[in-house]
Design a protein around this motif. Structure first.
Motif, short mmCIF file in Angstrom:
data_model
loop_
_atom_site.label_atom_id
_atom_site.label_comp_id
_atom_site.label_asym_id
_atom_site.label_seq_id
_atom_site.Cartn_x
_atom_site.Cartn_y
_atom_site.Cartn_z
N GLY A 255 0.81 -1.21 0.00
CA GLY A 255 0.00 0.00 0.00
C GLY A 255 0.84 1.26 0.00
N ALA A 256 0.58 2.16 -0.93
CA ALA A 256 1.31 3.42 -1.03
C ALA A 256 0.41 4.58 -0.65
CB ALA A 256 1.84 3.62 -2.45
N GLY A 257 1.01 5.61 -0.03
CA GLY A 257 0.23 6.80 0.31
C GLY A 257 -0.90 6.47 1.26
N LEU A 258 -2.11 6.89 0.91
CA LEU A 258 -3.28 6.62 1.76
C LEU A 258 -3.46 5.13 2.02
CD1 LEU A 258 -5.79 7.73 3.23
CD2 LEU A 258 -7.02 7.55 1.05
N HIS A 259 -3.14 4.31 1.04
CA HIS A 259 -3.30 2.86 1.20
C HIS A 259 -2.43 2.29 2.30
CE1 HIS A 259 -4.57 2.73 -3.33
NE2 HIS A 259 -5.53 3.19 -2.53
N SER A 260 -1.36 3.00 2.66
CA SER A 260 -0.50 2.52 3.74
C SER A 260 -1.19 2.60 5.09
CB SER A 260 0.81 3.32 3.78
OG SER A 260 0.58 4.67 4.17
N THR A 261 -2.29 3.30 5.18
CA THR A 261 -3.02 3.43 6.44
C THR A 261 -4.16 2.43 6.57
OG1 THR A 261 -4.67 5.03 5.63
CG2 THR A 261 -2.54 5.91 6.35
N VAL A 262 -4.37 1.60 5.54
CA VAL A 262 -5.42 0.58 5.56
C VAL A 262 -4.78 -0.72 6.02
CG1 VAL A 262 -7.16 -0.66 4.22
CG2 VAL A 262 -6.63 1.74 3.69
N LEU A 263 -5.19 -1.24 7.17
CA LEU A 263 -4.46 -2.33 7.81
C LEU A 263 -4.36 -3.57 6.94
CD1 LEU A 263 -5.73 -2.09 11.49
CD2 LEU A 263 -3.91 -0.85 10.35
N HIS A 264 -5.45 -3.98 6.32
CA HIS A 264 -5.44 -5.18 5.48
C HIS A 264 -5.78 -4.82 4.04
CE1 HIS A 264 -5.90 -8.37 8.92
NE2 HIS A 264 -4.71 -7.79 8.90
N TYR A 265 -5.12 -3.80 3.54
CA TYR A 265 -5.28 -3.42 2.13
C TYR A 265 -4.67 -4.52 1.25
CZ TYR A 265 -4.34 -0.90 -2.24
OH TYR A 265 -4.28 -0.52 -3.56
N MET A 266 -5.45 -5.07 0.33
CA MET A 266 -4.96 -6.18 -0.49
C MET A 266 -5.20 -5.98 -1.98
SD MET A 266 -6.07 -9.47 1.81
CE MET A 266 -5.79 -9.48 3.58
N LYS A 267 -5.74 -4.83 -2.36
CA LYS A 267 -5.97 -4.61 -3.79
C LYS A 267 -4.66 -4.54 -4.55
CE LYS A 267 -9.48 -2.11 -4.86
NZ LYS A 267 -10.41 -0.97 -5.06
N ASN A 268 -3.67 -3.89 -3.96
CA ASN A 268 -2.32 -3.82 -4.54
C ASN A 268 -2.35 -3.34 -5.99
OD1 ASN A 268 -1.59 -4.90 -2.09
ND2 ASN A 268 -1.16 -6.94 -2.87
N ARG A 269 -3.18 -2.38 -6.26
CA ARG A 269 -3.24 -1.78 -7.60
C ARG A 269 -3.48 -0.28 -7.44
NH1 ARG A 269 -2.96 -4.83 -11.91
NH2 ARG A 269 -3.29 -7.07 -11.74
N GLY A 270 -2.41 0.47 -7.48
CA GLY A 270 -2.50 1.91 -7.34
C GLY A 270 -1.16 2.54 -7.61
N PRO A 271 -1.15 3.77 -8.05
CA PRO A 271 0.12 4.43 -8.38
C PRO A 271 0.93 4.77 -7.14
CG PRO A 271 -1.71 5.98 -8.56
CD PRO A 271 -2.32 4.63 -8.29
N VAL A 272 2.23 4.74 -7.28
CA VAL A 272 3.15 5.15 -6.23
C VAL A 272 3.68 6.53 -6.61
CG1 VAL A 272 5.28 4.62 -5.01
CG2 VAL A 272 3.76 2.76 -5.72
N ALA A 273 3.37 7.52 -5.79
CA ALA A 273 3.73 8.90 -6.10
C ALA A 273 4.96 9.33 -5.31
CB ALA A 273 2.56 9.83 -5.80
N ALA A 274 5.63 10.35 -5.82
CA ALA A 274 6.75 10.94 -5.09
C ALA A 274 6.27 11.40 -3.71
CB ALA A 274 7.32 12.12 -5.87
#
Length: 426
Positions: A255-274
């Motif tokens: 999880g990158a950005g906001l997704h890093s705050t989701v404990l069991h985030y599993m979608k694993n499909r999102g852009p990684v920004a600077a």
């Protein structure tokens, strides 16, 4: 994928191997499985117990998995519908443990794999001298219940909204038919046995850690602004497998950005920004045992001052909890060590989960009652999650409880902030 056609009788070919992967990989031996069953027999104290593998069949996605208690006691991971029965008072020692397997079905086996016939070869492989077909289970169990008058539940207790465990369901039916039958609670027995890992189990988990380390190293080579979470996840899992893992111990979290705050985030499909943090929570599986590791990385290669502030708080908290791991400690005491650090830093409301859990055949393994003992392996994973800042940090290691304290099995995967920055620079 082929669709099931009308059944035709098939010519028999070589049966599939039903030996568990551990043995083939130099892990758990039939002798160790037999010793586990012997401990159950002794602990039952004369009561009859049973453990079900569970129903099902080969799925089109993933693989069928037996009940972990059944796998722990038998090493069998490809016999849906199987049952192992314990009768400590059997007059014939060879019948103190009886394995029941579903009847052979040559037409079904064309689809799911050929099964070996019951005989000396199969008995030797499992180190079980009495193997029968499940068609005889009810008659056999009724006779045992009538003679012994004591039945013991070994399966985990089900919640009030779930079906009762399969052993309790069957025992209740028998109690309606047999006068004077007692049902005893032995549900804590197998979690207690599974909690303390043998040397062979520890070795498998160390191999899972080594494969995990290779995957994390591969992921570091992909992390950069402009990549996708999926790119990192792909490199991670490929790294596990290239290093000899059987697969993943659970669904990876990237999880990158906001997704890093989701404990069991599993979608694993999102852009990684600077400027993003990338949180990776993943572990490889080897021989039926898994690792569970979390690291948090700066996508741009360097932590911002705010990210570094939060990261160092979480790291300090984790080190405090790791230092509290020892025989006789309780998980709540270990949790408190992290929580004090995080609360003192002003992030009390941002640490929303407990400090960790037992680890082994399952990522959230069976939870023994009582305090920690030498041979147990637990995760230590404090975290701080700030959704408003799109900033989440979690650091997790796998800790073996030793006679004098602890051993960090996953320390080779760096978590020092400066070392992480150097590694990301390549």
């Amino acid at each position: 994928m082929a669709k099931r056609a009308p059944k035709k009788k098939a010519a028999r070919t070589a049966p599939r191997s039903t030996a568990r992967r551990q043995t083939a990989a130099g892990g758990i031996t039939p002798k160790e499985f037999a010793a586990r069953r012997a401990r159950v027999l002794k602990a039952l104290g004369g009561a009859v117990g049973m453990v079900f593998a569970g129903e099902g069949g080969a799925p089109l996605l993933g693989k069928w998995r037996p009940n972990p208690h059944f796998a722990y006691l038998t090493g069998i991971d490809d016999e849906p519908g199987a049952v192992v029965v314990f009768d400590p008072k059997a007059e014939d020692p060879k019948r103190q443990v009886i394995l029941f397997l579903k009847p052979a079905d040559p037409e079904l086996e064309v689809w799911d794999g050929y099964r070996e016939q019951i005989g000396t070869t199969l008995k030797a492989r499992y180190s079980i001298e009495s193997i029968m077909r499940t068609r005889y289970l009810n008659r056999m169990l009724t006779g045992l219940a009538r003679k012994r008058k004591r039945l013991a539940c070994l399966h985990e207790v089900a919640g009030p909204d779930s079906p009762v465990s399969p052993d309790l369901a069957l025992f209740r039916k028998l109690s309606e038919r047999i006068v004077g039958l007692s049902i005893e609670d032995k549900t804590g027995l197998l979690p207690g046995l599974r909690g303390v890992k043998s040397r062979a189990e520890q070795a498998l988990m160390e191999r899972a850690v080594a494969a995990s380390a290779a995957g994390y190293e591969a992921a570091l080579g992909v992390i950069r602004p402009g990549c996708d979470e999926a790119d990192i996840a792909t490199a991670l899992v490929r790294g596990f497998e290239d290093a000899g893992a059987d697969g993943v111990g659970y669904n990876p979290i990237v999880g990158a950005g906001l997704h890093s705050t989701v404990l069991h985030y599993m979608k694993n499909r999102g852009p990684v920004a600077a400027g993003d943090l990338v949180l990776i929570d993943a572990g490889a599986e080897v021989g039926g045992y898994c690792a569970d590791i979390t690291r948090t990385y700066p996508a741009s290669g360097k932590f911002t001052p705010r990210q570094r502030e939060v990261y160092e708080v979480v790291l300090e908290a984790q080190l405090a909890s790791i230092a509290a791991v020892k025989p006789g400690a309780s998980m709540w005491e270990i949790d408190r060590a992290s929580r004090r650090v995080i609360e003192r830093a002003g992030f009390a409301d941002a640490f929303v989960h407990s400090i960790g859990h037992h680890l082994g055949m399952e990522v959230h393994d069976a939870e023994p009652d009582g305090v920690l003992k030498a041979g147990m392996i637990v995760t230590i994973e404090p975290g701080v999650y700030l959704p408003d800042e799109k900033l989440g940090v979690r650091i997790e290691d796998d800790i073996l409880v030793t006679a004098k304290g602890r051993k960090n099995l996953t320390k080779a995967i760096t978590k020092d902030a400066k070392e992480i920055e150097r590694a990301l620079k390549g």
